[in-house]
Design a protein around this motif. Sequence first.
Motif, PDB file in Angstrom:
ATOM      1  N   LEU A   1       0.796  -1.223  -0.575  1.00 42.10           N
ATOM      2  CA  LEU A   1       0.128   0.273  -0.130  1.00 42.10           C
ATOM      3  C   LEU A   1       0.741   1.133  -0.003  1.00 42.10           C
ATOM      4  O   LEU A   1       0.097   2.573  -0.593  1.00 42.10           O
ATOM      5  N   ASP A   2       1.976   0.993   0.525  1.00 42.91           N
ATOM      6  CA  ASP A   2       2.981   2.242   0.722  1.00 42.91           C
ATOM      7  C   ASP A   2       3.917   2.576  -0.581  1.00 42.91           C
ATOM      8  O   ASP A   2       4.427   3.389  -1.047  1.00 42.91           O
ATOM      9  N   ASN A   3       3.674   1.414  -1.670  1.00 35.94           N
ATOM     10  CA  ASN A   3       4.881   1.031  -3.012  1.00 35.94           C
ATOM     11  C   ASN A   3       4.391   2.238  -3.217  1.00 35.94           C
ATOM     12  O   ASN A   3       2.752   1.966  -4.245  1.00 35.94           O
ATOM     13  N   PRO A   4       4.031   3.102  -4.132  1.00 38.21           N
ATOM     14  CA  PRO A   4       3.745   4.361  -5.026  1.00 38.21           C
ATOM     15  C   PRO A   4       3.357   3.802  -6.580  1.00 38.21           C
ATOM     16  O   PRO A   4       2.418   3.568  -7.199  1.00 38.21           O
ATOM     17  N   SER A   5       4.177   2.886  -7.025  1.00 38.30           N
ATOM     18  CA  SER A   5       4.370   2.399  -8.363  1.00 38.30           C
ATOM     19  C   SER A   5       3.059   0.972  -8.529  1.00 38.30           C
ATOM     20  O   SER A   5       3.010   0.476  -9.273  1.00 38.30           O
ATOM     21  N   LEU A   6       2.728   0.469  -6.816  1.00 37.95           N
ATOM     22  CA  LEU A   6       1.653  -0.891  -6.850  1.00 37.95           C
ATOM     23  C   LEU A   6       0.424   0.069  -6.380  1.00 37.95           C
ATOM     24  O   LEU A   6      -0.566  -0.539  -6.800  1.00 37.95           O
ATOM     25  N   SER A   7       0.413   0.969  -5.299  1.00 38.42           N
ATOM     26  CA  SER A   7      -1.049   1.318  -5.016  1.00 38.42           C
ATOM     27  C   SER A   7      -2.061   2.524  -5.942  1.00 38.42           C
ATOM     28  O   SER A   7      -3.218   1.806  -5.397  1.00 38.42           O
ATOM     29  N   HIS A   8      -1.127   2.863  -6.777  1.00 36.52           N
ATOM     30  CA  HIS A   8      -2.097   3.388  -8.150  1.00 36.52           C
ATOM     31  C   HIS A   8      -3.053   1.969  -8.452  1.00 36.52           C
ATOM     32  O   HIS A   8      -4.252   2.095  -9.083  1.00 36.52           O
ATOM     33  N   MET A   9      -2.460   0.902  -8.821  1.00 30.33           N
ATOM     34  CA  MET A   9      -3.179  -0.139  -9.531  1.00 30.33           C
ATOM     35  C   MET A   9      -4.747  -0.411  -8.252  1.00 30.33           C
ATOM     36  O   MET A   9      -5.275  -1.474  -9.216  1.00 30.33           O
ATOM     37  N   LEU A  10      -4.827  -0.252  -6.951  1.00 28.75           N
ATOM     38  CA  LEU A  10      -5.950  -0.603  -6.646  1.00 28.75           C
ATOM     39  C   LEU A  10      -6.994  -0.708  -6.799  1.00 28.75           C
ATOM     40  O   LEU A  10      -6.758   0.939  -6.966  1.00 28.75           O
ATOM     41  N   GLN A  11      -7.880  -1.002  -6.618  1.00 28.21           N
ATOM     42  CA  GLN A  11      -8.881  -0.162  -6.477  1.00 28.21           C
ATOM     43  C   GLN A  11     -10.067   0.001  -5.362  1.00 28.21           C
ATOM     44  O   GLN A  11      -9.966   0.497  -5.283  1.00 28.21           O
ATOM     45  N   GLU A  12      -8.773  -1.129  -4.198  1.00 28.41           N
ATOM     46  CA  GLU A  12      -9.697  -0.263  -2.543  1.00 28.41           C
ATOM     47  C   GLU A  12      -8.278  -0.686  -1.596  1.00 28.41           C
ATOM     48  O   GLU A  12      -7.420  -0.619  -2.417  1.00 28.41           O
ATOM     49  N   ARG A  13      -7.887   0.726  -1.030  1.00 28.02           N
ATOM     50  CA  ARG A  13      -6.528   0.805  -0.697  1.00 28.02           C
ATOM     51  C   ARG A  13      -6.503  -0.250   1.456  1.00 28.02           C
ATOM     52  O   ARG A  13      -6.370  -0.029   1.719  1.00 28.02           O
ATOM     53  N   VAL A  14      -6.952  -1.321   0.618  1.00 19.70           N
ATOM     54  CA  VAL A  14      -7.210  -2.388   1.575  1.00 19.70           C
ATOM     55  C   VAL A  14      -7.461  -3.590   1.283  1.00 19.70           C
ATOM     56  O   VAL A  14      -7.499  -4.616  -0.268  1.00 19.70           O
ATOM     57  N   THR A  15      -6.931  -4.122   2.038  1.00 14.96           N
ATOM     58  CA  THR A  15      -6.559  -6.204   1.877  1.00 14.96           C
ATOM     59  C   THR A  15      -8.117  -6.386   2.021  1.00 14.96           C
ATOM     60  O   THR A  15      -8.871  -6.517   2.960  1.00 14.96           O
ATOM     61  N   ALA A  16      -7.959  -7.580   1.182  1.00 11.86           N
ATOM     62  CA  ALA A  16      -9.773  -8.855   1.269  1.00 11.86           C
ATOM     63  C   ALA A  16      -8.826  -9.816   1.742  1.00 11.86           C
ATOM     64  O   ALA A  16      -7.809 -10.606   1.391  1.00 11.86           O
ATOM     65  N   TYR A  17     -10.270 -10.840   1.921  1.00 10.55           N
ATOM     66  CA  TYR A  17      -9.246 -12.385   2.431  1.00 10.55           C
ATOM     67  C   TYR A  17     -10.193 -13.446   1.642  1.00 10.55           C
ATOM     68  O   TYR A  17     -11.699 -12.793   1.635  1.00 10.55           O
ATOM     69  N   ARG A  18     -10.209 -13.804   0.661  1.00  8.88           N
ATOM     70  CA  ARG A  18     -10.623 -15.220  -0.156  1.00  8.88           C
ATOM     71  C   ARG A  18     -10.225 -16.194  -0.950  1.00  8.88           C
ATOM     72  O   ARG A  18      -8.769 -15.877  -0.843  1.00  8.88           O
ATOM     73  N   ASN A  19     -10.958 -17.460  -0.113  1.00  6.06           N
ATOM     74  CA  ASN A  19     -10.879 -18.535  -0.411  1.00  6.06           C
ATOM     75  C   ASN A  19      -8.933 -18.909   0.533  1.00  6.06           C
ATOM     76  O   ASN A  19      -8.099 -19.139  -0.187  1.00  6.06           O
ATOM     77  N   GLY A  20      -8.851 -18.821   2.434  1.00  4.30           N
ATOM     78  CA  GLY A  20      -7.825 -18.481   2.460  1.00  4.30           C
ATOM     79  C   GLY A  20      -6.710 -17.920   1.901  1.00  4.30           C
ATOM     80  O   GLY A  20      -5.576 -18.365   2.974  1.00  4.30           O
ATOM     81  N   HIS A  21      -6.639 -16.658   1.175  1.00  6.10           N
ATOM     82  CA  HIS A  21      -5.670 -16.016   1.494  1.00  6.10           C
ATOM     83  C   HIS A  21      -5.899 -14.030   1.043  1.00  6.10           C
ATOM     84  O   HIS A  21      -7.332 -13.659   1.335  1.00  6.10           O
TER      85      HIS A  21
END
Length: 780
Positions: A174-194
């Motif tokens: 989330l703190d990496n500018p080169s990756l954070s702009h690709m995210l729809q939401e700045r939060v983690t999610a939990y799907r299928n145990g990951h």
Amino acid sequence: MQVSEDILRILEIPKVIAEFASRVRGELGLSALASLRPRAALEALQERMELFRNYISCRDSFGEWPWNSASCISPLLAEAKRSGMLSGEELAAAARFLALSRMTREHLEKYRGAYPLFEGPYRQARDFSNEADALGVLDDGGRLYDSASPALAEIRRDLESLRRQVRRAAQGILDNPSLSHMLQERVTAYRNGHFVFLVRQEFVNRFPGTVVDRSGSGSSVYMEPASLVPLNNRLALRVRDEREEEEAIFRQLTKKLLSKERPLRETEEVLAMLDLFYGAAAVMHEKKWKLPQLTEKTMFSFHDARHPLLGDAAVPVSIKCGDRFRSLVITGPNTGGKTVVLKTAGVCVYLAWCGLPLPAEEDSVVGKISSLFADIGDEQSIEQNLSTFSAHVKNIISILEKSDRTSLVLLDELGAGTDPQEGAALGIAILDTLTREKGLTLATTHHNPVKQYALTAPGVETASMEFNAESLSPTYRMLLGIPGKSNAILIAQKYGLPENVLEKARKALSEREVPVEDLIAELNERKAWLDREESEAALLRKKLSEERELYSEKMREIEFRKDKILSEAEKKAAALLEKAEQSSRDLLKNLEDAAKSAVHRQIRETGEKVRTERKKLEQNQEKRLLRNIPSSGFTPVVGGIAQVAGTGVAGVIESLKGNRAILRAGAMKMEVDVKKLVPTEKKPKSITVQEHSSSAPDRVPPSVMVRGMNVHEALPVVERYLDQAMRLGYDQVTVIHGRGEGILRREVHALCASLKYVASYRLGGPSEGGFGVTVVSFRR
């Protein structure tokens, strides 16, 4: 008592039971109602009713029985046997059941001394302390605490550590500018145990990770970053370890419960019975239903019974059979209430034999009835190709085969459904057979030959449903001893049948039947007149009773006011005497030595007068107490139990001498005027005094009540009690002497001052009883 399911349906018993179902507290009470059946023997019924009465008495005396939201344990045990493992939520439900079992068992143990019938349920409700402790590893929602096992605690510590590492790694993304702009939401999610991120669709091929799932809108996807894969994999393995460890614990707990399957089911029966008692007590309170009396004789007598499904609109009816007669034939017009009377009797007998209250007055009686049979309504069977008459005959044949001398048979429209003459003859034969060879019979009919038979046959009584000839409508009141008219012509006239048709009907009546109908009409008129006269006499008796009670109340009020005025006057006199004594003492202090001897003489004379006046006041107080003791015709006898009027002191009479009695109340003895002894239902406590005890036992109370006694009665009681309390280890005790004029209080204080083992004494504080008590402390 045996009753078939068909009879229960005919009598609409399931609808009646709903009155109780709506008032029980939960699933346990409903299960008790679902399995409810009449008792098999009169002795078992007597014990059931007495247990119910004890339940109500205990609740009224000591408060409501303990309860929680527990449900039945049987379905859980069945599931445990099927699968071998209960879920956390199911085990939490079992824990609530065990908690309720423990509270109930403690309640039964606490009061089984006062209620010996509690001994049976107490023994049946087992001790599951070990199982309850084992289930203590679960919270209320069924989740295991970390301390459920060492392995589970270690796994959960690892999981928490891994989750912290995942959150730190995710925060780095989330703190990496080169990756954070690709995210729809700045939060983690939990799907299928990951742990994953929601990535915009256009950056799917550029984001360093693997697609795990697609969002609901389809505009973005959930991707697992490559940097989180090792942590997510380790996390998934430990989550699996946690689940396996939890399942192992669940299986172990399930096995522990199954090892107690039979005691658990027996305990469930006790808890279900108590919840049913709660619902039955609520019905008694809200609807004023009563428990009947029981008798060994095959009979019943219901006073002012109402069919429960008719509600407040039901007209009370008194029904009895088996005392002076074994069969009752009820006649009257259609829709007059004959069938309701039959069903009311059947419902009341069924409820009574289930040990439940009845919709009748409490002087109702039910005797030994082994089985209940009924032929009510149209039981025509299309499948068996039976006509209405054939179906009735089939039922009656079955009744004649199965019934005995202790059965109750209910027959509606006896002899109906076929030729009137043949039907009447068959009805008489059936009624005669049942009366002579079988049990109690209640039957309704319209046939005049059956009515005539009932008037003359031994063991058979008649009754009719009253019909108001003026309004041409039934009153639904049953008149015992009077046969009724069918009033078919009058009813047809009310509904508008042409007069010429009615006239032909009147002419068609045979000359033999007309006198019988006229006789019945005359008897009904006389019965109605007698009922009116009886009603007026009852009203007069009621009014006279009310006037007598009002007079007695006024006299009691006058006596009370008189005693109050005298008491106030005596209090003022005592205050004046006290003031005079104090003034004398003050005067004595101020006098010179030369004059003290003369004043001393005057003080002694004044003191003697004061003591004389005090004695008069005390005697007046005792006379008022004796006057207010109600006359009960009680004669004290040695060895009998009695209570001192105006106090809570009850004990055994040890000896009688003249008008004085020695009363033992526990470990205390007192001499009492026999006039002050009244009968009581209290059981005197047995107190065993131990000479050397390290702590105060619970057999000697922390207080003693002498309020209402005179000085001569109270002081020996107080002195004996203080001696025992001191030797038994009490630090302090309380003497309850009441406020009154203060005479008894002063004498108690004088006694305390004279006892060497009394360290101090004082009046009670505001929360201890105030001037009405004295708190005594002992030397140690």
